[in-house]
Design a protein around this motif. Structure first.
Motif, short mmCIF file in Angstrom:
data_model
loop_
_atom_site.label_atom_id
_atom_site.label_comp_id
_atom_site.label_asym_id
_atom_site.label_seq_id
_atom_site.Cartn_x
_atom_site.Cartn_y
_atom_site.Cartn_z
N ILE A 34 16.46 27.94 49.80
CA ILE A 34 16.39 29.43 49.98
C ILE A 34 17.91 29.81 50.43
CG2 ILE A 34 15.65 31.34 51.38
CD1 ILE A 34 12.90 29.91 51.96
N SER A 35 18.62 30.62 49.61
CA SER A 35 19.68 31.22 49.89
C SER A 35 19.99 31.82 51.06
CB SER A 35 20.32 32.36 48.82
OG SER A 35 19.34 33.21 48.70
N GLY A 36 21.05 31.75 51.85
CA GLY A 36 21.29 32.58 53.06
C GLY A 36 21.04 31.77 54.46
N THR A 37 20.48 30.56 54.40
CA THR A 37 20.23 29.56 55.19
C THR A 37 21.56 28.85 55.62
OG1 THR A 37 19.16 27.93 53.92
CG2 THR A 37 17.89 29.55 54.87
N ALA A 71 25.82 25.15 53.79
CA ALA A 71 26.48 23.69 53.60
C ALA A 71 26.48 23.26 52.29
CB ALA A 71 25.63 22.88 54.71
N GLN A 72 25.40 23.50 51.39
CA GLN A 72 25.30 22.90 50.16
C GLN A 72 26.36 23.57 49.17
OE1 GLN A 72 21.43 23.35 48.43
NE2 GLN A 72 21.73 22.20 46.64
N GLU A 73 26.48 24.91 49.59
CA GLU A 73 27.60 25.43 48.76
C GLU A 73 28.81 24.85 48.98
OE1 GLU A 73 29.00 28.23 45.80
OE2 GLU A 73 27.03 27.71 46.04
N LEU A 74 29.31 24.91 50.36
CA LEU A 74 30.60 24.32 50.74
C LEU A 74 30.88 23.14 49.92
CD1 LEU A 74 30.99 25.31 54.41
CD2 LEU A 74 32.17 26.29 52.52
N THR A 125 18.59 16.93 53.59
CA THR A 125 17.29 17.36 53.16
C THR A 125 16.32 17.75 54.38
OG1 THR A 125 17.38 15.04 51.66
CG2 THR A 125 15.15 16.07 52.42
N THR A 126 16.33 17.25 55.47
CA THR A 126 15.70 17.60 56.73
C THR A 126 15.89 18.75 57.08
OG1 THR A 126 15.23 15.35 57.34
CG2 THR A 126 14.82 17.04 59.05
N ALA A 127 17.13 19.34 57.10
CA ALA A 127 17.78 20.60 57.58
C ALA A 127 17.42 21.55 56.59
CB ALA A 127 19.33 20.65 57.66
N ALA A 128 17.43 21.28 55.35
CA ALA A 128 17.04 22.21 54.29
C ALA A 128 15.56 22.60 54.27
CB ALA A 128 17.31 21.72 52.83
N TYR A 129 14.61 21.65 54.56
CA TYR A 129 13.47 21.84 54.69
C TYR A 129 13.13 22.55 55.95
CZ TYR A 129 11.71 19.61 50.52
OH TYR A 129 11.26 19.17 49.16
N ASP A 130 13.59 22.51 57.08
CA ASP A 130 13.40 23.06 58.13
C ASP A 130 13.67 24.51 58.25
OD1 ASP A 130 12.52 20.99 59.36
OD2 ASP A 130 14.31 20.38 60.56
N ASP A 131 14.92 24.86 57.53
CA ASP A 131 15.36 26.14 57.17
C ASP A 131 14.27 26.90 56.35
OD1 ASP A 131 17.49 25.80 58.80
OD2 ASP A 131 19.05 25.73 57.03
N PHE A 132 13.68 26.19 55.29
CA PHE A 132 12.85 26.74 54.47
C PHE A 132 11.48 26.93 55.30
CE2 PHE A 132 10.46 25.98 50.16
CZ PHE A 132 10.06 27.27 50.13
N ALA A 133 10.85 26.17 55.80
CA ALA A 133 10.02 26.48 56.77
C ALA A 133 10.06 27.42 57.69
CB ALA A 133 9.52 24.95 57.67
N ASP A 134 11.08 27.58 58.42
CA ASP A 134 11.44 28.70 59.26
C ASP A 134 11.46 29.96 58.62
OD1 ASP A 134 11.49 26.84 61.42
OD2 ASP A 134 13.69 26.74 61.51
N THR A 135 11.97 30.00 57.47
CA THR A 135 11.92 31.24 56.75
C THR A 135 10.60 31.60 56.28
OG1 THR A 135 14.09 30.73 55.94
CG2 THR A 135 12.91 32.40 54.66
N ILE A 136 9.68 30.71 55.91
CA ILE A 136 8.20 31.11 55.32
C ILE A 136 7.53 31.51 56.56
CG2 ILE A 136 6.21 29.77 54.74
CD1 ILE A 136 8.20 30.40 52.32
N LEU A 137 7.52 30.75 57.62
CA LEU A 137 7.12 31.17 58.83
C LEU A 137 7.07 32.55 59.36
CD1 LEU A 137 6.77 27.75 60.83
CD2 LEU A 137 4.90 28.86 59.51
#
Length: 744
Positions: A43-46, A51-54, A512-524
């Protein structure tokens, strides 16, 4: 609907030809254009996305796809440093590096490689960087890498080698075909038991396969114009087969009933499409509305999933109301079984169904004991939903892959040799545009060492122009462990701000874990909006169709119960690991963050299907007699058998996708099969009728002021020779007048 059915019956060859052209045309277009799917669910904006874009900006090529080759020699004092092992594996890595699809191989036997040999000296690994972007590596390229590495291992006694992902493409393809075949075969068995006629059995299968095949090929084309997740085609197939066969079942059942009453073939088909076809269109609309509710989340890959799945449902509905009546006209009376045709020839038209049989007896049984049976059904649903309280969203990595797969072997070998955190390191990235920020980044590893949950810190690594720097943190826990998620939170909230201090440095935590955690927080965070949208739209449709406050309210409650209970089963199987390994679904792990959204959309739509087919018959009887007890009893008796048969078909189709070999699709399969079973056999045939018996005429209450503003919408066509009763005291004044009703 009657006019459409008449046209399809009279021009059935044209209808069949048009569907064949659509199927073959999309197939040809898909063959020419190819497919374009993505496995990136970010998800963009997290913070992790930043970090991935940098990393992409500072280290070009860091987003290339790569795979891991790991080998282990458990005996001998030198382990993987043995001269023979080093020679054979070194030659293999050189051969892999020379392959056209490979850009670079980083191994353990050069100056950069000592860290790639485990502390005990028995395990080593190499990273193969491909020339293509992530997710685009061809199956043949991966297989050549695996074959080269395995050939070297075979030449050295006691050497074990594994290549990440080497067994996935072929296994998934064959398992997917197997699951589809098993699902269709199981549905065919159920249909034959219901109809007793081979011709009638084939009709729903043919219409569903044609519709789903066209939709699946069209989905491949959609990937060129929008972001489409790699599981979208299989998910669409899963949903399309289920609803397509069910929708055709409802129409064929009504057609057979008309033939038994003495109607001609064309007249019976026209009546079936005009009545059951309306319910099919309405049910399909509710499924599409629920799926398109995902658009409110504004997540690119979910938009693609919603559109592709909705397209599949639309084509299934179209095939049911166009291709199916054409085929019904072609096969004539053979839609009835041979014995039934002989009996029909001897005795003539039969009486209406639904007044006797198991479903009628069950209906009377529920009517006599609504409180006890309703309470029992509610307890069952609540107990099954309890595991949802422990739901944890997160990454499901190779550690949850089936035991024995290449990916799982790589994961286990790496974890045994280097610690569990090696499979999911965290990447700390920062912009370093000035000397103070670069100095602060160089001091950061020393500040991080000794932090709770951190096993190792390496770096920093600077980009060529010095504008971006990265530090790698290896946790002491696996990527999918809750402890790793807590480490991400601790780094962001406490450790990094304190370590940086007043320096002009902003460090972003990725991995990986940070990306999925950000994803989960956005979804929730967006889940309440999504859930409210789906419930509101579905309730509005039911309000228009049944002109009642109680029917939509009960439907919303039943849908929430079905979703909660099915999620409870998913949590028990996949998160707690109750039976996941015996089913070949790997070990226990967290639930994918996007799964709740997609499952809620699909389940709400499917639950509305059964609500529509059950309550529409009750509503018809209520309008005719004004007797709630009779309406509930007759509605359940006359629709129970077909709903149970339809549910059995969906359960068979959805359950077969557990064989797909894909953990995500298996989650969908088990969740949807469980929800349909509970919805049909606990909610619609037990809890819903029990509640409706207890509420009496209040089921059909609608405030007069609201009724004056609502447009009229009906599922079943009006019957001019049937005058609606005027029940008291809960009569609805505006329903006493016979006014034109807009068809669905």
């Amino acid at each position: 609907m009657a006019a459409l059915a008449r046209w399809c019956l009279r021009r059935r060859l044209v209808v069949v030809a048009l569907w064949l052209v659509a199927l073959l045309g999309t197939g040809a277009a898909a063959a020419v254009a190819g497919t374009s799917y993505t496995g990136d669910y970010g998800i963009s904006g997290t913070e992790s996305a930043h970090a991935q874009e940098l990393m992409r900006q500072g280290f070009p090529g860091s987003d290339r796809d790569d795979t891991t080759v790991v080998w282990k020699r458990g005996h001998g004092p030198e382990g993987v440093r043995d001269r023979t092992v080093e020679q054979r594996m070194g030659e293999a890595l050189d051969d892999i590096a020379a392959q056209p699809a490979v850009d670079e191989v980083t191994g353990p036997y050069d100056s950069r490689g000592p860290a790639r040999i485990s502390p005990d000296g028995h395990t080593a690994y190499a990273t193969v960087h491909f020339t293509r972007p992530a997710g685009d590596v061809a199956e043949d390229d991966l297989r050549r890498v695996a074959d080269t590495a395995q050939a070297a291992a075979d030449a050295v006694p006691g050497l074990r080698v594994a290549v990440d992902g080497a067994d996935v493409p072929e296994a998934e393809s064959s398992s997917s075909r197997l699951s589809e075949a098993v699902g269709v075969a199981a549905a065919a068995v159920v249909l034959f038991l219901v109809f007793g006629s081979l011709a009638a059995t084939l009709l729903p299968l043919v219409t569903a396969v044609v519709a789903v095949g066209t939709a699946c090929l069209a989905t491949g084309l959609l990937g060129h114009v929008m972001t489409l997740a790699d599981f979208a085609p299989m998910l669409g197939t899963l949903i399309g087969l289920g609803v397509g066969i069910d929708y055709a079942l409802f129409i064929v059942t009504r057609h057979r009933r008309g033939l038994r009453r003495g109607l001609g073939v064309e007249e019976a088909a026209r009546e079936a499409v005009s009545s059951a076809g309306r319910a099919v269109v309405f049910a399909g609309a509710t499924v599409c509305i629920a799926l398109l509710g995902m658009l409110v989340l504004r997540l690119d890959f979910l938009v693609g999933v919603a559109v592709s799945a909705s397209l599949t449902v639309i084509l299934a509905v179209l095939a049911s109301v166009t291709l199916l009546p054409a085929l019904l006209g072609a096969i004539g009376l053979r839609v009835l079984g041979r014995r039934e045709r002989k009996r029909f020839a001897r005795t003539g038209p039969a009486a209406e169904e639904g007044t006797a049989g198991p479903t009628a007896r069950w209906s009377r049984f529920v009517e006599r004991r609504p409180r006890v049976l309703g309470a029992l059904a509610a307890v069952v649903m609540v107990v099954l939903a309890l595991p949802v309280l422990g739901l944890r969203l997160g990454t499901s990595d190779d550690g949850t892959a089936p035991a024995g797969s290449q990916s799982r072997q790589v994961y286990d070998l790496m974890a045994d040799g280097f610690g569990p955190g090696v499979n999911g390191p965290l990447t700390l990235v920062a912009e370093t545009d000035d000397p103070r920020s670069r100095a602060a980044l160089h001091d950061l590893p020393a500040e991080l060492r000794g932090t709770e949950g951190v096993a190792e810190v390496s770096g920093p690594v600077m980009s060529r122009d010095g504008s971006v720097g990265a530090v790698t943190v290896r946790p002491d826990s696996a990527p999918q462990d809750a402890a790793t998620s807590r480490l991400v939170e601790r780094l962001r909230a406490d450790v990094l701000p304190e370590a940086v201090g007043d320096a002009p440095l902003t460090v972003h935590v990725g991995g990986t874990t940070a990306a999925y955690d950000d994803f989960a927080d956005t979804i929730l965070g967006k889940l309440p909006l999504f859930l409210g949208t789906v419930v509101a739209l579905g309730s509005a449709l039911l309000l228009l169709a049944f002109r009642s406050i109680g029917i939509p309210a009960k439907a919303a409650l039943m849908n929430v119960l079905a979703v909660s209970a099915s999620f409870g089963v998913v949590v028990a199987v996949f998160q707690w690991g109750w039976g996941s390994e015996p089913l070949g679904l790997g070990g226990a792990g967290p639930i994918e963050p996007f799964l709740p959204v997609i499952m809620i959309a699909v389940l709400f739509g499917l639950s509305m299907d059964y609500q529509v087919f059950l309550v529409s018959r009750m509503f018809e009887e209520w309008r005719s007699t004004g007797d709630n007890q009779r309406a509930v009893r007759v509605g359940l008796a006359e629709t129970g058998r077909v709903i149970n048969s339809a549910a059995a078909i969906m359960i068979a189709v959805f359950g077969a996708f557990v064989l797909s070999g894909d953990r995500i699709i298996a989650m969908f399969g088990i969740g949807l099969a469980t929800a349909v079973a509970l919805d049909a056999y606990v909610l619609r045939t037990l809890l819903v009728p029990a509640l409706m018996h207890l509420l009496g005429g209040a089921n059909w209450w609608l405030p007069g002021w609201l009724g004056r503003f609502l447009p009229r919408l009906t599922i079943e066509p009006p019957e001019p020779d049937r005058l609606p009763a005027q029940p008291e005291p809960l009569a609805i004044p505006h329903q006493r007048e016979r006014e034109p009703v807009a068809p669905v």
